[in-house]
Design a protein around this motif. Structure first.
Motif, short mmCIF file in Angstrom:
data_model
loop_
_atom_site.label_atom_id
_atom_site.label_comp_id
_atom_site.label_asym_id
_atom_site.label_seq_id
_atom_site.Cartn_x
_atom_site.Cartn_y
_atom_site.Cartn_z
N ILE A 161 16.27 -1.48 65.88
CA ILE A 161 17.05 -2.71 65.85
C ILE A 161 16.24 -3.81 65.18
N LYS A 162 16.90 -4.54 64.30
CA LYS A 162 16.27 -5.67 63.61
C LYS A 162 16.92 -6.97 64.08
N ILE A 163 16.09 -7.97 64.40
CA ILE A 163 16.58 -9.30 64.76
C ILE A 163 16.30 -10.22 63.58
N THR A 164 17.33 -10.81 63.04
CA THR A 164 17.20 -11.64 61.84
C THR A 164 17.95 -12.95 62.06
N SER A 165 17.88 -13.84 61.06
CA SER A 165 18.57 -15.13 61.14
C SER A 165 18.69 -15.69 59.72
N ASP A 166 19.45 -16.78 59.58
CA ASP A 166 19.56 -17.46 58.29
C ASP A 166 18.29 -18.24 57.99
N TRP A 167 18.04 -18.43 56.67
CA TRP A 167 16.88 -19.18 56.21
C TRP A 167 15.58 -18.60 56.77
N ALA A 209 13.39 -11.10 72.06
CA ALA A 209 12.95 -11.48 70.72
C ALA A 209 13.03 -12.99 70.59
N HIS A 210 11.87 -13.64 70.39
CA HIS A 210 11.82 -15.09 70.31
C HIS A 210 11.40 -15.58 68.92
N SER A 211 11.34 -14.67 67.97
CA SER A 211 11.03 -15.04 66.59
C SER A 211 11.71 -14.04 65.67
N THR A 212 11.93 -14.46 64.44
CA THR A 212 12.55 -13.59 63.44
C THR A 212 11.62 -13.52 62.22
N PRO A 213 11.53 -12.35 61.60
CA PRO A 213 12.19 -11.10 61.99
C PRO A 213 11.42 -10.38 63.10
N SER A 214 12.14 -9.65 63.91
CA SER A 214 11.54 -8.78 64.93
C SER A 214 12.17 -7.41 64.84
N LEU A 215 11.37 -6.38 65.00
CA LEU A 215 11.85 -5.01 64.99
C LEU A 215 11.50 -4.38 66.33
N LEU A 216 12.44 -3.65 66.89
CA LEU A 216 12.21 -3.01 68.18
C LEU A 216 12.95 -1.68 68.23
N GLY A 217 12.49 -0.84 69.13
CA GLY A 217 13.11 0.46 69.35
C GLY A 217 13.73 0.52 70.74
N LEU A 218 14.83 1.22 70.86
CA LEU A 218 15.54 1.37 72.12
C LEU A 218 15.77 2.86 72.37
N ILE A 219 15.30 3.35 73.51
CA ILE A 219 15.52 4.74 73.89
C ILE A 219 15.55 4.83 75.41
N ASN A 220 16.54 5.56 75.92
CA ASN A 220 16.74 5.70 77.37
C ASN A 220 16.86 4.34 78.06
N LYS A 222 15.22 1.69 77.36
CA LYS A 222 13.93 0.99 77.38
C LYS A 222 13.63 0.43 75.99
N ILE A 223 13.15 -0.81 75.96
CA ILE A 223 12.88 -1.51 74.70
C ILE A 223 11.39 -1.46 74.39
N THR A 224 11.04 -1.15 73.14
CA THR A 224 9.65 -1.14 72.66
C THR A 224 9.59 -1.90 71.35
N PHE A 225 8.68 -2.87 71.24
CA PHE A 225 8.57 -3.69 70.03
C PHE A 225 7.66 -3.03 69.01
N PHE A 226 7.99 -3.27 67.76
CA PHE A 226 7.21 -2.76 66.62
C PHE A 226 6.21 -3.83 66.21
N HIS A 227 4.90 -3.46 66.12
CA HIS A 227 3.85 -4.45 65.86
C HIS A 227 3.01 -4.13 64.63
N SER A 228 3.44 -3.17 63.81
CA SER A 228 2.65 -2.78 62.64
C SER A 228 3.26 -3.38 61.38
N ALA A 229 2.63 -3.04 60.25
CA ALA A 229 3.14 -3.50 58.96
C ALA A 229 4.46 -2.82 58.66
#
Length: 775
Positions: A161-167, A209-220, A222-229
């Motif tokens: 899942i990607k969290i995005t916004s305008d500008w 997610a309190h900033s954009t862009p944020s990438l996270l994974g959802l399975i079972n 449970k939410i896990t955030f992506f922290h790499s390049a």
């Protein structure tokens, strides 16, 4: 000077013309163009558009301005027929997605910076709504959609899942990589989602997610955030790391027999994947996660030393990916598929047809519901043949014979399953009734589920199942009869939910939950910001405060306070009385039916015409015959029996008082002499005949009725056989059967089975010339 003045005049004229053109463009009103109001419906808008389009079409209207007028009409309809564009126009005066900036203002700004050769495409910032990439629109998530669909679906496939916004400049920077990875993962079976933080702030806050862009994974769930390049390899690895590590087992010549032999313990078919890749491809892992509840997966690397025997035994083409499914027989696969380019759709079709064993063991209620679904109609019947057996060597021969029979006779409408009596005792006792002839032996039952509440109709083989030729012949004959005669399943019972045999113990489940919680806390401690950690810190400090407060209160409490004295004898007596009253009320409440309310009206001379004589075609009135003394008990039993049929709008339920309308009832029963013979009127018991418990299904339009007779031991309720009348032993003023007696409780036994036959149209009909008057 004159030349300068002329130049200024020309410049002013050009400026006024430009402003006029822009004002005309900005004053475009689709409502005014179509001649409709702002509250008009889509039907009115479409009607106005068709009328104006026919009038101003350039092929029919030769007016010089017809083409421009037709373009305006089409543009206006395009805006008003799209709910989103219409809402934007009503809110901002613009049909685009400029978020409050009108199109006129945007064009002014665009033309202003065009004079300075400033092109936003040079910086790859597609903020212009007309040029914005719409590839993410199909992945957009809303809060209700996420809670009700995405979270349950995450138990079958992981979501990126990607969290995005305008500008958001960084969002545009990762857009090419995101688009490539999203298309690739979606083709492999992963889920993709996009959350616009500007429109879905509630969902973005729920995800943490309190900033954009944020990438996270959802399975079972449970939410896990992506922290790499954000590169393709990292995103693929992130999704792969979300999956459990034990989904696919590595198989070689040493362990393949042990792997395939676990079908009996796990109660699942086993899948072998043969491929020349040294690591398990992500497609296979995602497939294994999706079908983990039904299948066990093993991977064979055909290029590895130690797999030659396995490849040669099953004649594997080392250059073509191969998938094999093994069921009860491990020496030969039940099904095989080979393809150079193994696609997800091909794998899903292959596995969905082989999710169950040939004779699966019923280990939980979910498996029972999938293998033996509820009957939807008499034309969509599905039957289950159940082998009730035990564990041990003495039952192996009976099971093998049943398996052989199932392989030869399995169909889409017929499933074969087995169950261990010791592990599911309630299920076995419901069919075998603890009869002596089945004790220590196997038995076969043919059943059909009638509803989700556990009601089933069944037929058990009269003798124990030993797997002989005679047993095979008897079972095959019953199945042939069942195709033409559904009433062969004459017995009924209600089953409790099956025990989950494969569920882990409570202590193990608690340990797993604790480890997951500690893992989440550890991840939050190193990868989350302070805002995300506030709930955990609040819980920790609250627990410390409560503990500290308890210690302080105990330390300063007066130890000399008298302790509670034992209760007096009167208090003990009152407490026992209250306890007994509570237990009595609990028992009384347990006897109250848990079914919903059934509306049953009394059939009287006032509503006789509307409820029967003038009843609409296709409708029937089901009437219960009762007396004043049996009214309460019979109505309660009647409500329980017919509750599952109250969803039909063509059925109405009534009751008729035998004390008031005996003559009307006996007149009707004269037309059903073979089912309910009427005694001679000179018989001394003529006025004492007990009709309570009779049920009449009256079709007022076609002038016929069906008859249900009270059940007696050894008699099928509602069958048209001879039925000897029961006489009251006492005077008519005294009832021989009180509402709580056993005979009244059994009068309406198997009424629900009779109701099903009524809906199927298989009951005998008794026609009458006309309906008699109800005095």
């Amino acid at each position: 000077m004159e030349l300068g003045r002329a130049g200024l005049a020309w410049a002013a004229a050009l400026l006024l013309a430009a402003l006029g053109a822009q004002a005309a463009a900005g004053d475009f009103d689709p409502y005014r163009v179509l001649g409709v109001g702002r509250g008009s419906s889509q039907a009115d808008i479409k009607k106005a558009y068709k009328r104006l389009a026919r009038e101003w079409h350039p092929d029919k209207n030769k007016d010089p301005g017809a083409e421009d007028r037709f373009i305006q009409i089409s543009k206006a309809y395009e805006i008003l027929s799209n709910e989103e564009k219409r809402a934007n126009f009503d809110r901002y005066g613009d049909a685009g997605e400029s978020q409050g900036y009108s199109q006129h203002q945007h064009r002014q700004f665009h033309r202003f910076h065009e004079g300075f050769y400033f092109d936003e495409s040079f910086f790859h910032f597609p903020f212009n709504s007309e040029r914005r990439d719409t590839s993410d629109e199909k992945y957009l998530l809303h809060f209700s959609h996420y809670i009700n669909e995405i979270v349950p679906d995450s138990f079958k496939k992981p979501y990126l899942i990607k969290i995005t916004s305008d500008w958001c400049f960084s969002c545009i920077h990762i857009e090419p990589v995101w688009k490539e990875v999203a298309q690739e993962l979606e083709a492999l079976g992963a889920g993709i989602g996009v959350v616009h933080a500007g429109y879905e702030r509630r969902l973005a806050h729920h995800l943490g997610a309190h900033s954009t862009p944020s990438l996270l994974g959802l399975i079972n769930g449970k939410i896990t955030f992506f922290h790499s390049a954000v590169v393709r390899e990292n995103l693929r690895q992130f999704v792969e790391n979300l999956l459990p590590g034990n989904l696919v087992e590595k198989i070689t010549d040493k362990n393949y027999i042990h792997f395939l032999s676990n079908w009996k313990k796990e109660n699942k078919p086993h899948v072998l994947l043969f491929d020349h890749m040294p690591v398990v491809p992500l497609l296979y892992k995602l497939t294994a996660f999706a079908y983990q509840d039904y299948l066990s997966f093993g991977y064979v690397y055909v290029g590895l030393r130690g797999t030659e025997e396995l490849s040669s035994q099953y004649n594997i083409n080392v250059y073509t990916p191969t998938m094999m499914i093994f069921k009860e027989h491990i020496d030969k696969p039940a099904d095989v598929v080979q393809a150079r380019d193994m696609k997800k759709q091909l794998i899903d079709d292959f596995l969905s047809q082989n999710k169950f064993l040939m004779v699966a063991r019923l280990t939980n209620q979910r498996l029972f519901q999938e293998l033996c679904p509820v009957k939807k109609s008499h034309r969509q019947r599905k039957h289950c043949v159940v082998l009730l057996t035990g564990e041990g060597e003495k039952f192996v021969e009976a099971y093998d014979a049943f398996l052989t029979f199932a392989v030869a006779n399995t169909k889409d409408t017929l499933k074969f399953v087995h169950i261990y009596n010791d592990r599911q005792p309630e299920f076995a006792d419901a069919f075998l009734m603890d009869e002596e002839k089945y004790r220590g032996k196997s038995a076969v039952v043919i059943l059909e589920r009638r509803n989700n509440a556990g009601k089933v109709a069944y037929k058990a083989l009269e003798e124990a199942w030993q797997g002989s030729k005679e047993d095979n012949f008897i079972l095959l004959d019953l199945l042939d009869q069942l195709r033409t005669d559904p009433n062969l399943l004459s017995s009924e019972t209600v089953l409790a939910d099956l025990n989950d045999e494969l569920a882990p113990m409570f202590l193990i489940r608690w340990l797993y939950s604790t480890l997951d919680y500690l893992s989440d806390c550890w991840d939050s401690l190193f990868h989350s910001n302070w805002r995300e950690m506030m709930p955990l810190l609040s819980l920790l400090f609250s627990a410390l405060f409560i503990l500290f407060g308890t210690v302080i209160v105990q330390a300063f409490s007066d130890s000399s306070d008298p302790r509670d004295s034992p209760p007096s004898e009167k208090e003990e007596t009152a407490a026992k009385t209250e306890k007994n009253d509570a237990s009595f009320s609990k028992e009384s409440n347990s006897r109250i039916p848990k079914k919903g309310f059934v509306e049953v009206t009394e059939l009287t001379d006032i509503n006789y015409n509307s409820n029967l004589v003038r009843l609409r075609p296709g409708h029937m009135n089901v009437v219960l015959i009762l007396s004043n003394s049996t009214k309460t008990a019979l109505l309660q039993k009647f409500a329980l029996e017919v509750y599952t049929f109250t969803g039909s709008s063509s059925l109405h339920f009534s009751f008729l008082s035998l004390d008031k309308h005996r003559e009307w009832l006996e007149y009707l029963l004269e037309f059903a002499q073979d089912a309910a013979p009427i005694p001679n009127q000179y018989d001394k018991h003529f006025l004492e005949r007990d009709y309570t418990g009779y049920v009449l299904a009256l079709n007022g339009h076609k002038k016929y009725f069906c008859l249900f007779k009270p059940h007696r031991s050894g008699d099928e309720g509602g069958s048209p056989e001879d039925y000897n009348s029961s006489l009251h032993a006492e005077a008519r003023g005294k009832s021989s059967c009180s509402p709580g007696s056993r005979s009244i409780k059994t009068k309406l036994h198997k009424l629900s089975f009779w109701m099903e036959r009524l809906l199927e149209g298989s009951l005998q009909r008794f026609y009458i010339p006309s309906w008699p008057a109800l005095d």
